[in-house]
Design a protein around this motif. Structure first.
Motif, mmCIF file in Angstrom:
data_model
loop_
_atom_site.group_PDB
_atom_site.id
_atom_site.type_symbol
_atom_site.label_atom_id
_atom_site.label_comp_id
_atom_site.label_asym_id
_atom_site.label_seq_id
_atom_site.Cartn_x
_atom_site.Cartn_y
_atom_site.Cartn_z
ATOM 1 N N TYR A 106 14.394 23.536 -6.448
ATOM 2 C CA TYR A 106 13.057 23.954 -6.001
ATOM 3 C C TYR A 106 12.555 23.028 -4.892
ATOM 4 N N ARG A 107 11.756 23.609 -3.995
ATOM 5 C CA ARG A 107 11.219 22.853 -2.861
ATOM 6 C C ARG A 107 9.766 23.275 -2.632
ATOM 7 N N GLN A 108 8.991 22.398 -1.984
ATOM 8 C CA GLN A 108 7.568 22.627 -1.735
ATOM 9 C C GLN A 108 7.320 22.713 -0.233
ATOM 10 N N PHE A 109 6.504 23.707 0.196
ATOM 11 C CA PHE A 109 6.274 23.933 1.622
ATOM 12 C C PHE A 109 4.806 24.254 1.897
ATOM 13 N N ALA A 110 4.410 23.992 3.145
ATOM 14 C CA ALA A 110 3.020 24.228 3.551
ATOM 15 C C ALA A 110 2.861 25.513 4.343
ATOM 16 N N THR A 111 3.958 26.079 4.868
ATOM 17 C CA THR A 111 3.862 27.303 5.669
ATOM 18 C C THR A 111 4.842 28.344 5.152
ATOM 19 N N ILE A 112 4.522 29.604 5.404
ATOM 20 C CA ILE A 112 5.396 30.689 4.946
ATOM 21 C C ILE A 112 6.665 30.739 5.788
ATOM 22 N N GLU A 113 6.601 30.260 7.025
ATOM 23 C CA GLU A 113 7.800 30.220 7.865
ATOM 24 C C GLU A 113 8.812 29.233 7.302
ATOM 25 N N ALA A 114 8.327 28.092 6.809
ATOM 26 C CA ALA A 114 9.220 27.123 6.173
ATOM 27 C C ALA A 114 9.790 27.689 4.872
ATOM 28 N N VAL A 115 8.970 28.454 4.175
ATOM 29 C CA VAL A 115 9.440 29.137 2.961
ATOM 30 C C VAL A 115 10.608 30.053 3.304
ATOM 31 N N GLN B 259 5.046 37.267 5.152
ATOM 32 C CA GLN B 259 3.850 36.982 5.953
ATOM 33 C C GLN B 259 2.654 37.798 5.460
ATOM 34 N N GLU B 260 2.884 39.027 5.020
ATOM 35 C CA GLU B 260 1.803 39.837 4.450
ATOM 36 C C GLU B 260 1.281 39.198 3.167
ATOM 37 N N PHE B 261 2.213 38.737 2.316
ATOM 38 C CA PHE B 261 1.829 38.038 1.087
ATOM 39 C C PHE B 261 1.005 36.796 1.422
ATOM 40 N N ASP B 262 1.480 36.029 2.399
ATOM 41 C CA ASP B 262 0.791 34.802 2.810
ATOM 42 C C ASP B 262 -0.599 35.108 3.367
ATOM 43 N N ALA B 263 -0.706 36.189 4.126
ATOM 44 C CA ALA B 263 -2.005 36.557 4.711
ATOM 45 C C ALA B 263 -3.011 36.912 3.619
ATOM 46 N N ARG B 264 -2.538 37.605 2.581
ATOM 47 C CA ARG B 264 -3.441 37.965 1.478
ATOM 48 C C ARG B 264 -3.948 36.716 0.770
ATOM 49 N N MET C 293 4.115 38.606 -20.213
ATOM 50 C CA MET C 293 5.148 38.154 -19.288
ATOM 51 C C MET C 293 5.220 39.187 -18.164
ATOM 52 N N TYR C 294 4.637 38.842 -17.030
ATOM 53 C CA TYR C 294 4.519 39.788 -15.929
ATOM 54 C C TYR C 294 5.813 39.878 -15.120
ATOM 55 N N SER C 295 5.990 41.018 -14.451
ATOM 56 C CA SER C 295 7.036 41.161 -13.453
ATOM 57 C C SER C 295 6.505 40.617 -12.132
ATOM 58 N N LEU C 296 7.398 40.482 -11.152
ATOM 59 C CA LEU C 296 6.996 40.004 -9.833
ATOM 60 C C LEU C 296 7.107 41.122 -8.818
ATOM 61 N N GLY C 297 6.188 41.129 -7.846
ATOM 62 C CA GLY C 297 6.340 42.019 -6.711
ATOM 63 C C GLY C 297 7.492 41.536 -5.848
ATOM 64 N N ASN C 298 8.025 42.407 -4.996
ATOM 65 C CA ASN C 298 9.216 42.073 -4.218
ATOM 66 C C ASN C 298 8.934 41.983 -2.723
ATOM 67 N N ALA C 299 9.665 41.090 -2.068
ATOM 68 C CA ALA C 299 9.678 40.995 -0.611
ATOM 69 C C ALA C 299 11.129 41.079 -0.158
ATOM 70 N N PHE C 300 11.332 41.696 1.024
ATOM 71 C CA PHE C 300 12.691 41.867 1.523
ATOM 72 C C PHE C 300 12.850 41.362 2.953
ATOM 73 N N SER C 301 11.778 40.803 3.528
ATOM 74 C CA SER C 301 11.831 40.365 4.921
ATOM 75 C C SER C 301 10.782 39.296 5.169
ATOM 76 N N LEU C 302 10.888 38.662 6.343
ATOM 77 C CA LEU C 302 9.877 37.684 6.748
ATOM 78 C C LEU C 302 8.519 38.366 6.847
ATOM 79 N N GLU C 303 8.492 39.602 7.335
ATOM 80 C CA GLU C 303 7.223 40.322 7.467
ATOM 81 C C GLU C 303 6.559 40.513 6.101
ATOM 82 N N ASP C 304 7.357 40.826 5.087
ATOM 83 C CA ASP C 304 6.810 40.977 3.733
ATOM 84 C C ASP C 304 6.202 39.668 3.245
#
Length: 659
Positions: free
Chosen positions: A248-257, A90-95, A77-88
């Motif tokens: 829960y909701r489904q999205f195609a872009t990180i901006e919508a997320v 976007q970095e996740f999305d880019a990877r 049972m893994y932990s999750l990495g954290n994001a605190f901003s849109l930039e975070d």
């Protein structure tokens, strides 16, 4: 006829429970439900030969456990990495998109509760296990059984492992605290603490009375059932009887997320249960599998943590504490305030420079928040609120416990007590050794360690493994009856079987955390080999730098530390790395890794190979079985091709691992 009626009633009541708790669409009045349940209870009591552990009547509770058995998770049972901003985000999305351009995301609420894993066989509830440290949890089957929203019988006869979050709704929290106030008992600080305290109850009827609930969001064996995405998995979970959070909701872009995350944050105060963020997951399981995991977190999911609530308080005092390494940590005693559902009375001040730079003084009005929703910290000082009585804080020059002179090393911000016999250092080192990420010795927490230390029963780490000779001395201590002592000794004995990285971390080597301990133990295989390691050898391990390498070798150059390790081995602690082989798929095979791997680090790939019986070597030869290559692979790949050695791309390697 009686058995037929019992089975009929059970089927009806299971369906009514599903409609009420999972669908939120009751089709029967409460009074009629109660009549049917009463009839079933009567029939089962009169005909015990028809007992069924998963009958709806078992939610009434009453089972009292002796304790909680440790259970290893079949899948971590893994932990999750954290994001605190849109930039975070976007970095996740880019990877993710650097490998998979066509990706969808699922956004779910991050419930502030206790992570749980539950198993069903042929649609029948069989076991519930807490997250624990991610690898080993505790069996809380009896307690989960009495939570109304947890189905005991699924709508389909399937074998599933499901994960989710058990929580206490705000309404239940209010009711429980009102009852505790009337009884003169200490109040729970927040819903999560109340849920955690409830799940630790040995009497299942107490659990039932406190109104816990649960949301379920992970179908571990979804692929086996032909399910290919998280959205399909959630729909399936709801279909077979689980309570799934509807937000829960489904999205195609990180901006919508990100827009959805902001919506969730705005509605968090009206949900009726606590959340502390949102979870963003790649929807497609095929992409999830290809992205894989780091040593602690999935690469296909991330948690967006909401901004910490900030409130005003007053610094009533500043004092320092001594850690296991002798590090001196200043702390502020605050006028108690509520932050994010918890009563906060203290905040860490980190070091002398932190106090000086923020100019924090006793009597100051300050802005306080929880860093990462966990550790309270002072954000700023309201200097306009000063009346002249506040004076700059003078950092102490002596240890508050042993009164020896404090040292601040050149280039460092922290002060240290360097007295090896300082009682505070000894006690904190023992607490660390027994902690969850180290030896995970149940019931040997901070209070118990200090109690045993003050009684003269615990002065060194080996003393933990001598406690079985001090039973009479322990039984006379406060809240240390024979059963408590027996449970503690059993946990201590069980800890001897831990893989060596657990107690390597527990030794408290400076700069060596739990992850680094695992990497080093996996590389060397035993504590004896680790003690022989040189700085140069350690530097060949991914993520081990000069500071860590020198810290490890420096620790084992000290005779007392070597003797300590030898003594622990003599006492029966496992000196080997036992997490290595989980299957024989690659048994006897030699692998070479070359090029840049994009979905994992070299150490992660090495661990996957070793977990399935293989061995990773540094150079290609006629004895090499497989070369796994990533981007910019060079001469090793060329040599492998010339020798006719099997070569796998990173994706082919992952397919073989998961086959």
């Amino acid at each position: 006829m009686i058995e037929k009626r019992i089975l009929e009633l059970r089927k009806q009541l299971h369906q009514y429970n599903y409609e009420y708790h999972a669908l939120d669409k009751p089709t029967i009045a409460d009074t009629e439900y109660d009549q049917l349940l009463h009839e079933l209870v009567t029939l089962e009591n009169e005909n015990p030969e028809f007992y069924d552990a998963n009958s709806p009547t078992q939610k009434i509770g009453g089972e009292i456990a002796e304790g909680f058995t440790k259970v290893s998770h079949r899948f971590p049972m893994y932990s999750l990495g954290n994001a605190f901003s849109l930039e975070d985000l976007q970095e996740f999305d880019a990877r993710v998109r650097s490998q998979f351009a066509d990706v969808e995301y699922i956004v779910e609420l991050k419930i502030d509760g206790l992570a749980m894993s539950i198993d069903y066989e042929d649609g029948q509830f069989t076991q519930a296990v807490t997250r624990g440290d991610g690898s080993v949890g505790e069996d809380v089957t009896a307690n989960l059984r009495v939570i109304n929203s947890v189905p005991l019988r699924l709508n389909e006869d399937v074998d599933v492992t499901v994960r989710g979050e058990v929580f206490m709704p705000v309404s239940s929290f209010t009711h429980v605290n009102e009852s505790r106030r009337e009884m003169g008992e200490a109040l729970f600080a927040n819903c999560r603490n109340a849920a955690a305290g409830t799940m630790r109850q040995l009497d299942a009827s107490v659990v039932r009375s406190r109104g816990l609930d649960g949301f379920w969001y992970t179908l571990v064996n979804a692929r086996e059932l032909g399910i290919s995405s998280q959205s399909e998995a959630l729909a399936f979970l709801k279909k077979i009887g689980f309570k799934v959070n509807p937000e829960y909701r489904q999205f195609a872009t990180i901006e919508a997320v990100y827009e959805r995350v902001q919506e969730i944050e705005a509605m968090r105060d009206v949900l009726g249960y606590d959340i502390d963020g949102a979870v963003i997951k790649v929807n497609q399981f095929a992409i999830q599998d290809a992205l894989g995991f780091t040593i602690r977190t999935p690469r296909f999911a991330i948690a967006y943590k909401f901004k910490a609530e900030e409130v005003k308080s007053v610094v009533e005092d500043i004092f320092v504490t001594v850690g296991r390494t002798g590090k001196i940590t200043p702390n502020a005693k605050l006028l108690p305030v509520q932050i994010s559902g918890s009563l906060v009375s203290y905040a860490t001040l980190h070091n002398e420079d932190y106090i000086t730079n923020k100019d924090i003084r006793v009597g100051d009005t300050v802005i306080v928040r929880k860093a990462g929703e966990i550790i309270p910290e002072i954000v700023s000082v309201d200097v306009n609120g000063r009346d002249g009585t506040q004076v700059p804080y003078v950092f102490p020059t002596q240890c508050p416990v042993c009164h020896e002179h404090l040292v601040r090393f050149e280039g460092e911000a922290d002060h240290y007590c360097v007295n090896v016999d300082c009682p505070a250092k000894i006690a904190e080192a023992l607490v660390h050794f027994a902690s969850r990420d180290a030896m995970n010795i149940d019931t040997l927490g901070e209070r118990r360690v200090y109690q045993l230390h003050e009684a003269g029963l615990l002065k060194t780490i080996p003393d933990i493994y001598r406690l079985h000779t001090r039973i009479e001395a322990m039984e006379v201590l406060d809240k240390m009856g024979s059963k408590s002592v027996e449970k503690l000794l059993a946990a201590i004995e069980a800890s001897k079987q831990n893989s060596v990285e657990k107690w390597l971390f527990g030794l408290g080597i400076r700069h060596v955390g739990a992850k680094t301990s695992s990497l080093i133990a996996a590389h060397y295989g035993s504590i004896q080999n680790i003690m022989k390691a040189t700085v140069e050898e350690l530097l060949t391990i991914d993520e081990v730098g000069t500071v860590i390498a020198e810290s490890v070798t420096g620790f084992f150059e000290i005779d007392a530390n070597r003797h300590l390790v030898e003594e622990l081995v003599d006492m029966g602690l496992n000196p080997e790395y036992t997490q290595r082989v989980t299957s024989a798929k690659f048994a006897g095979m030699k692998f070479v890794l070359t090029g840049t791997l994009t979905t994992m680090g070299r150490s992660d790939a090495k661990k996957l190979i070793e977990a399935q019986g293989g061995d990773v070597v540094g150079s290609v030869s006629a004895k090499t079985d497989v070369v796994v290559y990533g981007d910019s692979a060079g001469s090793k790949l060329t040599k492998a091709q010339e020798l006719g050695i099997t070569t796998w791309t990173e994706m082919q390697f992952l397919e073989e691992v998961n086959a």
